[in-house]
Design an enzyme around this catalytic site. Structure first.
Site, mmCIF file in Angstrom:
data_model
loop_
_atom_site.group_PDB
_atom_site.id
_atom_site.type_symbol
_atom_site.label_atom_id
_atom_site.label_comp_id
_atom_site.label_asym_id
_atom_site.label_seq_id
_atom_site.Cartn_x
_atom_site.Cartn_y
_atom_site.Cartn_z
ATOM 1 N N SER A 141 8.571 -8.979 -46.158
ATOM 2 C CA SER A 141 7.184 -9.428 -45.629
ATOM 3 C C SER A 141 6.668 -10.470 -45.996
ATOM 4 C CB SER A 141 5.996 -8.487 -45.701
ATOM 5 O OG SER A 141 5.199 -9.059 -45.332
ATOM 6 N N TYR A 154 1.838 -1.770 -50.881
ATOM 7 C CA TYR A 154 2.906 -2.047 -49.955
ATOM 8 C C TYR A 154 2.624 -3.579 -50.305
ATOM 9 C CZ TYR A 154 3.720 -3.879 -45.470
ATOM 10 O OH TYR A 154 4.515 -3.933 -43.740
#
Length: 323
Positions: A141, A154
């Site tokens: 990401s 995350y």
């Protein structure tokens, strides 16, 4: 590598990016091996792939279990005789202030998002090495480059995935074979159910932070990496802008993204009860590709807001650089 007739293993294939990727490969004539915890959802995806003329194998898998992931690889080999592409994509998340997020939730996110990729890579690479060619795709990401608040586990995981990918590339360069590639994909905000399914301890509803891109955009990038492998690919113009600006003015971008997350990633109008989301049990139902965040008018408006923030950051950064 030729995509048609390739055999592709995809974790997290029940929804979002994984599901879109399965359908994209099916459209190109590849065989797909679908892995996730939700057998019902995987069966739906398999049916959609079959409608496109592709062979699909459903293998319910919890990626935190190394034995289950090894079995996933064996099932793929038994059915198709080889593995050409392995896409590590399964992911979960938790929103919450650092000191108020349960340790077990942080540990679970790291177990799925990091160790799940480790288990996938350890299963896939021996097959790819033996064949002398293949592609391992790790979905990271842009928050693996530029961090954000309230999703600490995350963010840590996405940084770790990039590090794992780079380390594996270095090892393959030293030991070969040269036909095996490791690629990292860095999406910006994608319209998936991740935000509805995530654990949440902020008291505020998590929403997709603008601008929001369709999962099919990531899927196309993954298919293209099989044809022409690259070290890393960022998906979404806003993601590329944020990453570029973070290299020029990292401190400023930290502050800009902190404000943006607080304003646009967590609703000020819709409260949310404390919940562990889908961390320990899969969400019910047949799953879906998108999460309902991608209305064109709303996305266009949000893009303008993000562009304005990035422009402000660039102007301030340029002034500081001149000084």
């Amino acid at each position: 590598m030729r995509v048609r007739d390739a055999v592709v293993v995809i974790t997290g294939a029940s929804s979002g990016i994984g599901r879109a990727t399965a359908l994209a490969f099916a459209d190109k004539g590849a065989g797909v091996v679908l892995a996730a915890r939700r057998e019902e959802a995987l069966a739906e995806v398999a049916g959609e792939c079959a409608q496109r003329g592709a062979q699909a194998l459903v293998v319910p898998t919890d990626v935190t279990d190394p034995v289950a992931v090894e079995a996933l690889g064996r099932r793929a080999m038994e059915r198709f005789g080889r593995i050409d592409v392995w896409v590590n994509n399964a992911a979960v998340t938790v929103f919450g202030p650092f000191e108020e997020t349960p340790l077990q939730d942080i540990r679970r996110v790291l177990d799925v998002n990091v160790m799940g990729y480790v288990h996938g890579a350890r299963t896939a690479l021996p097959y790819l090495r033996e064949q002398g060619q293949g592609v391992l795709v790790n979905v990271s990401s842009i928050v693996g480059v530029v961090s954000q608040p309230y999703t600490h586990a995350y963010v840590m995981a996405k940084f770790a995935i990039r590090a794992l990918s780079a380390s594996l590339r270095q090892e393959l360069r030293l030991t070969g074979p040269r036909g095996v590639h490791v690629c990292a994909v860095l999406p910006a905000t994608i319209d998936t159910p991740l935000f509805q399914h995530g654990a949440n301890y902020t008291g505020r509803k998590a929403i997709a932070m603008p601008p929001v891109y369709p999962p099919e955009r990531v899927a196309r990038s993954i298919v293209n990496l099989v044809r022409s492998p690259r070290r890393e690919v960022i998906v979404g113009p806003a993601g590329r802008s944020i990453v570029m600006q973070s290299k020029l003015t990292p401190g400023l971008m930290e502050r800009v993204l902190a404000r943006q997350v607080d304003k646009a990633h967590l609703s000020r109008d819709e409260p949310a009860p404390a919940s562990s989301g889908n961390l320990f049990a899969p969400a019910p139902g047949a799953g879906s590709v998108d999460g309902g965040w991608g209305g064109r008018r709303r996305t266009a408006r949000r893009r303008l807001v993000t562009a304005a923030l990035l422009t402000t950051a660039a102007v301030v950064g340029a002034r500081r650089w001149r000084r």
